[in-house]
Design a protein around this motif. Sequence first.
Motif, PDB file in Angstrom:
ATOM      1  N   MET B   1     -64.087  26.394  -6.123  1.00 21.28           N
ATOM      2  CA  MET B   1     -63.673  27.764  -5.817  1.00 21.28           C
ATOM      3  C   MET B   1     -63.466  27.952  -4.319  1.00 21.28           C
ATOM      4  SD  MET B   1     -65.641  31.271  -6.695  1.00 21.28           S
ATOM      5  CE  MET B   1     -66.909  30.879  -5.528  1.00 21.28           C
ATOM      6  N   ARG B   2     -64.376  27.373  -3.515  1.00 25.72           N
ATOM      7  CA  ARG B   2     -64.271  27.554  -2.071  1.00 25.72           C
ATOM      8  C   ARG B   2     -63.009  26.907  -1.520  1.00 25.72           C
ATOM      9  NH1 ARG B   2     -69.311  28.586  -1.985  1.00 25.72           N
ATOM     10  NH2 ARG B   2     -69.150  30.473  -3.156  1.00 25.72           N
ATOM     11  N   ALA B   3     -62.604  25.812  -2.133  1.00 22.60           N
ATOM     12  CA  ALA B   3     -61.442  25.098  -1.635  1.00 22.60           C
ATOM     13  C   ALA B   3     -60.207  25.986  -1.661  1.00 22.60           C
ATOM     14  CB  ALA B   3     -61.196  23.846  -2.478  1.00 22.60           C
ATOM     15  N   GLN B   4     -60.235  26.995  -2.515  1.00 21.95           N
ATOM     16  CA  GLN B   4     -59.082  27.874  -2.658  1.00 21.95           C
ATOM     17  C   GLN B   4     -59.010  28.934  -1.562  1.00 21.95           C
ATOM     18  OE1 GLN B   4     -56.631  27.631  -4.988  1.00 21.95           O
ATOM     19  NE2 GLN B   4     -57.639  25.676  -5.387  1.00 21.95           N
ATOM     20  N   ALA B   5     -60.057  29.023  -0.723  1.00 22.37           N
ATOM     21  CA  ALA B   5     -60.121  30.119   0.229  1.00 22.37           C
ATOM     22  C   ALA B   5     -58.906  30.137   1.136  1.00 22.37           C
ATOM     23  CB  ALA B   5     -61.397  30.011   1.050  1.00 22.37           C
ATOM     24  N   PHE B   6     -58.484  31.340   1.419  1.00 21.79           N
ATOM     25  CA  PHE B   6     -57.342  31.577   2.293  1.00 21.79           C
ATOM     26  C   PHE B   6     -57.804  31.448   3.734  1.00 21.79           C
ATOM     27  CE2 PHE B   6     -55.406  35.119   4.800  1.00 21.79           C
ATOM     28  CZ  PHE B   6     -54.145  34.573   4.966  1.00 21.79           C
ATOM     29  N   ASP B   7     -57.148  30.584   4.513  1.00 22.32           N
ATOM     30  CA  ASP B   7     -57.502  30.483   5.926  1.00 22.32           C
ATOM     31  C   ASP B   7     -56.521  31.337   6.726  1.00 22.32           C
ATOM     32  OD1 ASP B   7     -59.256  28.558   7.918  1.00 22.32           O
ATOM     33  OD2 ASP B   7     -57.381  29.302   8.786  1.00 22.32           O
ATOM     34  N   GLU B   8     -57.095  32.197   7.566  1.00 21.34           N
ATOM     35  CA  GLU B   8     -56.261  33.203   8.213  1.00 21.34           C
ATOM     36  C   GLU B   8     -55.312  32.611   9.241  1.00 21.34           C
ATOM     37  OE1 GLU B   8     -58.423  36.623   9.448  1.00 21.34           O
ATOM     38  OE2 GLU B   8     -59.468  36.798   7.539  1.00 21.34           O
ATOM     39  N   ILE B   9     -55.587  31.421   9.719  1.00 19.62           N
ATOM     40  CA  ILE B   9     -54.661  30.780  10.654  1.00 19.62           C
ATOM     41  C   ILE B   9     -53.902  29.654   9.962  1.00 19.62           C
ATOM     42  CG2 ILE B   9     -54.477  29.426  12.783  1.00 19.62           C
ATOM     43  CD1 ILE B   9     -56.888  30.994  13.834  1.00 19.62           C
ATOM     44  N   THR B 411     -61.248  32.310   5.462  1.00 22.26           N
ATOM     45  CA  THR B 411     -61.902  31.500   6.499  1.00 22.26           C
ATOM     46  C   THR B 411     -61.056  31.545   7.764  1.00 22.26           C
ATOM     47  OG1 THR B 411     -60.731  29.504   5.806  1.00 22.26           O
ATOM     48  CG2 THR B 411     -62.909  29.897   4.826  1.00 22.26           C
ATOM     49  N   VAL B 412     -61.699  31.164   8.868  1.00 18.68           N
ATOM     50  CA  VAL B 412     -61.001  30.977  10.140  1.00 18.68           C
ATOM     51  C   VAL B 412     -61.557  29.685  10.725  1.00 18.68           C
ATOM     52  CG1 VAL B 412     -60.693  31.908  12.473  1.00 18.68           C
ATOM     53  CG2 VAL B 412     -60.740  33.466  10.525  1.00 18.68           C
ATOM     54  N   PRO B 413     -60.683  28.867  11.324  1.00 13.52           N
ATOM     55  CA  PRO B 413     -61.205  27.636  11.935  1.00 13.52           C
ATOM     56  C   PRO B 413     -62.305  27.973  12.947  1.00 13.52           C
ATOM     57  CG  PRO B 413     -58.807  27.607  11.932  1.00 13.52           C
ATOM     58  CD  PRO B 413     -59.228  28.972  11.476  1.00 13.52           C
ATOM     59  N   THR B 414     -63.364  27.185  12.913  1.00 13.51           N
ATOM     60  CA  THR B 414     -64.558  27.489  13.703  1.00 13.51           C
ATOM     61  C   THR B 414     -65.122  26.172  14.216  1.00 13.51           C
ATOM     62  OG1 THR B 414     -65.019  29.425  12.346  1.00 13.51           O
ATOM     63  CG2 THR B 414     -66.895  28.489  13.515  1.00 13.51           C
ATOM     64  N   MET B 415     -65.691  26.192  15.413  1.00 13.82           N
ATOM     65  CA  MET B 415     -66.282  24.968  15.954  1.00 13.82           C
ATOM     66  C   MET B 415     -67.540  24.618  15.175  1.00 13.82           C
ATOM     67  SD  MET B 415     -64.626  23.528  18.284  1.00 13.82           S
ATOM     68  CE  MET B 415     -65.841  22.365  18.833  1.00 13.82           C
ATOM     69  N   LEU B 420     -63.416  21.273  14.518  1.00 16.22           N
ATOM     70  CA  LEU B 420     -62.995  22.510  13.875  1.00 16.22           C
ATOM     71  C   LEU B 420     -63.086  22.399  12.362  1.00 16.22           C
ATOM     72  CD1 LEU B 420     -59.886  23.509  16.034  1.00 16.22           C
ATOM     73  CD2 LEU B 420     -62.135  24.606  15.979  1.00 16.22           C
ATOM     74  N   ALA B 421     -63.602  23.437  11.726  1.00 19.71           N
ATOM     75  CA  ALA B 421     -63.694  23.442  10.267  1.00 19.71           C
ATOM     76  C   ALA B 421     -63.603  24.882   9.804  1.00 19.71           C
ATOM     77  CB  ALA B 421     -65.027  22.821   9.829  1.00 19.71           C
ATOM     78  N   PRO B 422     -63.099  25.120   8.595  1.00 22.00           N
ATOM     79  CA  PRO B 422     -62.990  26.497   8.111  1.00 22.00           C
ATOM     80  C   PRO B 422     -64.358  27.079   7.805  1.00 22.00           C
ATOM     81  CG  PRO B 422     -62.303  24.939   6.409  1.00 22.00           C
ATOM     82  CD  PRO B 422     -62.547  24.129   7.651  1.00 22.00           C
ATOM     83  N   GLU B 452     -71.560  25.537   6.548  1.00 24.65           N
ATOM     84  CA  GLU B 452     -70.455  25.197   5.679  1.00 24.65           C
ATOM     85  C   GLU B 452     -70.642  25.833   4.300  1.00 24.65           C
ATOM     86  OE1 GLU B 452     -69.699  21.053   5.249  1.00 24.65           O
ATOM     87  OE2 GLU B 452     -67.819  21.384   4.164  1.00 24.65           O
ATOM     88  N   GLY B 453     -69.617  26.521   3.836  1.00 27.35           N
ATOM     89  CA  GLY B 453     -69.653  27.107   2.501  1.00 27.35           C
ATOM     90  C   GLY B 453     -70.432  28.402   2.418  1.00 27.35           C
TER      91      GLY B 453
END
Lengths: 264, 498, 311
Positions: B1-9, B411-415, B420-422, B452-453
């Motif tokens: 389910m998490r893999a489907q998350a929309f990343d804002e960038i 999600t947003v890429p984050t250090m 970097l990871a969502p 994570e997650g």
Amino acid sequence: MRLSIHHRTAYRFSAPQARLVQMLRLTPQNSHDQTVARWRIDIDRDARMSEGRDGWGNVTTMLYVEGPVEEIAIEVSGEVLTSHSDGVIRGVAEMLPPGLYLRSTPATAPDPAILAWAADLRQTDPLTTLHGLNGAIHQRFEVDHGRPVAGRSAGEAWSRAKATPRDLAQIFAVAARHLGQPARYVSGYCRHADQEHPTPHGWAEAWVEDLGWVGFDPCTGLSPQEDHVRVAVALDAAGAAPVAGSRLGEGAEQLDVEVRVEEA
Amino acid sequence: MRAQAFDEIMGMAGRPPRAELDALARWLEATPAIELRRRQHSAEAAFRQLGITFAVYGDNEASERIIPFDIVPRVFLPDEWDRLSRGLVQRVEAINAFLDDIYGERRILKEGVLPSDLILGNPQFRPEIAGIRPPHGVWAHICGIDLVRTGPDDFFVLEDNARTPSGVSYMLENREAMLRLCPELFRNFRVAAVDSYPDRLLEVMKSVAPRGVATPTCVVLTPGHFNSAYYEHSFLADSMGIELVEAADLVVDEDIVWMRTIAGRVKVDVIYRRVDDDFLDPLVFRPDSMLGVPGLIAAYAAGNVAIINAPGNGIADDKAIYSYMPEIVRYYTGSEASLPNVETWRCREPEALRYVLDHLDELVVKLVDGSGGYGMLVGPTASREEIDRFRAALVAEPHRYIAQPTLALSTVPTMAEAGLAPRHVDFRPFVLTGTRGVQVVPGGLTRVALREGSLVVNSSQGGGTKDSFVLMADAGATQSQSQSQSQIQALRPDGGAR
Amino acid sequence: MLSRTASSLYWLGRYFERVDFISRLVEATVRLDVLSARPAGRAAWESALAVTYTDVAFAATGGEVRRRDVARFLTVDGSHPGSIVYCVEAARTNARAVRTALTREAWSAINRAWLLFEGRPPADDPTAVLNLVDAVKSETRGFEGAVHRMLRNQTTWFIRLGQAVERADNTARLLDVKYHILLPEGERVGGVVDRDQWTTILQTVSAVTAYRWLYSDGLSPANVIDLLIARPELPRSLAASIEETVEVLGLLARRTGQHGEADRMARLRATRMQRTRSGEVIASGLHQFLQGFIHENALLHAAIGRQFKFG
């Protein structure tokens, strides 16, 4: 009946107070069966006062006193005309819907022992239930006319043989709410209260559909009569307290209360 | 389910970055991780030096910590922001109208739109102040509306904050850090400025001063410097140029509030209080409160002082009321809520309770009267024992709980440790209401779940913050930060909230 | 200005000034004990304890009067108000309460000083102690500079008032202890140990260079006493502290439009100081003079609290 009321509250502090701010609920209002003919509040020193209303609709008087204050006396005197009403309250502006008075407070928390006891008193007709409840509380306790213990909850009072009018009224409120009837505490004066240790009186009111607010005095097991003067209502005794105070300064306080209620 | 998350960038997994934010994606790619990390540490060192800290409950060790800051900004496109602002203004107008009604005529109960016992039995409804109307009828001067996002156009309100929403200092400090550390971003993107927030707030405060006061004296009331949000209190007072007072600095005399100064008493007209209702006035609320100002409510009832936000507001942002917000918005604004709620099961309703008990491993269950991420069950990641514990609690006291689906939060890429990871984010924009209408500051507080997650973004539970960029559409405007006055969207310049 | 704010600023001034003073005292004592050709040892540390009024508190810890124990006691032991860490903490607590009134620069200096002690192991060897007090001093200097760059308003005046009252107290105590308690028996006034002690005093009030500028005839106790009591050119002298107090109270009076007992006491003290000759003070009893001064300073402190309603 024409009642003459004299109520003096005196505080003495072990150390001078820099400031004193108090909220007084000491002014009765007119209603269908209660007409205030004369009423005044006197303070025995320089003080500033302003009148207002609290959320329950009670008349309040803010009292501001600059220190150093070592003692202060608040004197209330007046005359009130009362008539017989079967305990039904009419002609009072209500600020809040009855449903609000189903709430509990720390002093009127739903104590399991009271609830278990009250459950057996339920009748089909709410008014009958409430009168039964009032009588049952009256039967169960000996009335203690000493000074009420501040902060004592209905649950704590329940386990005692003697209880003050305040305790009894709060027990009534807890039980009535549990039986689905909105209920509240009333502070005021009563001519029949024990004249040897007179204190302000306290009783209860419960909401009955189609009838409105009805008074119940567990000290007598009856509804309030002509000799009761209603002053303030709230969810519990603390909310309707005649004097809520805050002082700025160290030390302890000593409180003296004198009440005289006579037929004028 | 998490893999489907929309990343804002970066957009949806497996597809190219969102076209509008391609430049940002390239910036992320081109800037070495070690450089991003260096800047991030520099920002955090500055925060620590400035004392931008918060206290963690139940943590005796380090009583002051900084909230971790993430260097990668979160970005709103102009049209996204436009839609969002409109929804926020609508919601806050409804909140103000609701409060004015519920402490006044209570039409909404008389007309049966809300169940009466929901309000009358709710401890957040304060009978002590019934009948008092605040100056100019404004109740919720400062609202923080917590939002989550699940897709490009899917925003949901998670929670309203109409009491004393905090976090605005992070919005301002994070921006200051970003301007210093990543100036290139502000050259490449036209980011709306947030630095006029204090001026706007002061204007709102002055606008709601009691009538007849020409130059109102405004103050910020703090519980004191041991409070976890003290930095923010002092920051706000500082940036508005007004006094930061504690209860002991105020006295009430003849229903007027005064502050004690070295040269005598000064009359106070507007109080931005950052203390809870319970601690405002010991004569009316908690009698044992040492933090309160005796007589304050009498002064307020007499109309001699404005209190921001108004006492009693808790009923508007209560979790038990939340699920009725769509009805409330419809009732007072006459149109459907343009910002939807997250679907919510009210466990007080037997049917909802049955559904919740059957689907505990899919749902998020929350205490109606809890906050800060405590007393919360996140079904999909919870252990068997946790689920069983909540099941028992739900059965025992169903009215204390609500449940919501676990959303695929954006999600947003984050250090992270390895670069970097969502990471999942939420968002708290700040909405101001004065006599001149409702306005949304173009920015806000983005909170990020650093693990994570994880979906828990609370700072007390391992969350961090990010700067939130609102991009401007108007090509004619300059992109200077100081141009902020015009960039605040006064969306209702004509009328008031009421 | 809020009375509470004024009170916090004043105490902030007092505590951070004390931080500076204790740091200098520890530094000078380490130098006297370790770096001098003739280590002064126990006597030096006894005097440091006496100057900070902590001899009783120290005895209660059961520690031995030697460098390691006393230096640790005066720097990182937060259990008593005579340590640097205690005063830093107290200064920071007051600063936090008035965070809005301070500039970032001023706040940062205090906060950085506070961070120096966070999770730090006790500095035991002399170099570590010197490094620590050096780092503290650099923050107190930074704070001093920041206060000077702040708006010349009531905020800075109350800080300066606290500093001036504290400084007067510190200098008087330093002089009193060094002159009357710690000249070891049998040592000649002007002897070698004596000379080291006087240098320590000058170091503690950062006046080594100033001394050379003002007095051409070598190190003499009478000159040092003159410098510390009567020379307004030296910022840490009693005369300068008294002048500063009068000046700042005057600025405050002009702003608030109110004069009070603190103003009167401060001006009276200043007039007396102008007539004071250090030679006469030594002749008629330095100890009595200093004790009287310390008492008067405490009375002024109380009068300031009443005048500005610190409550």
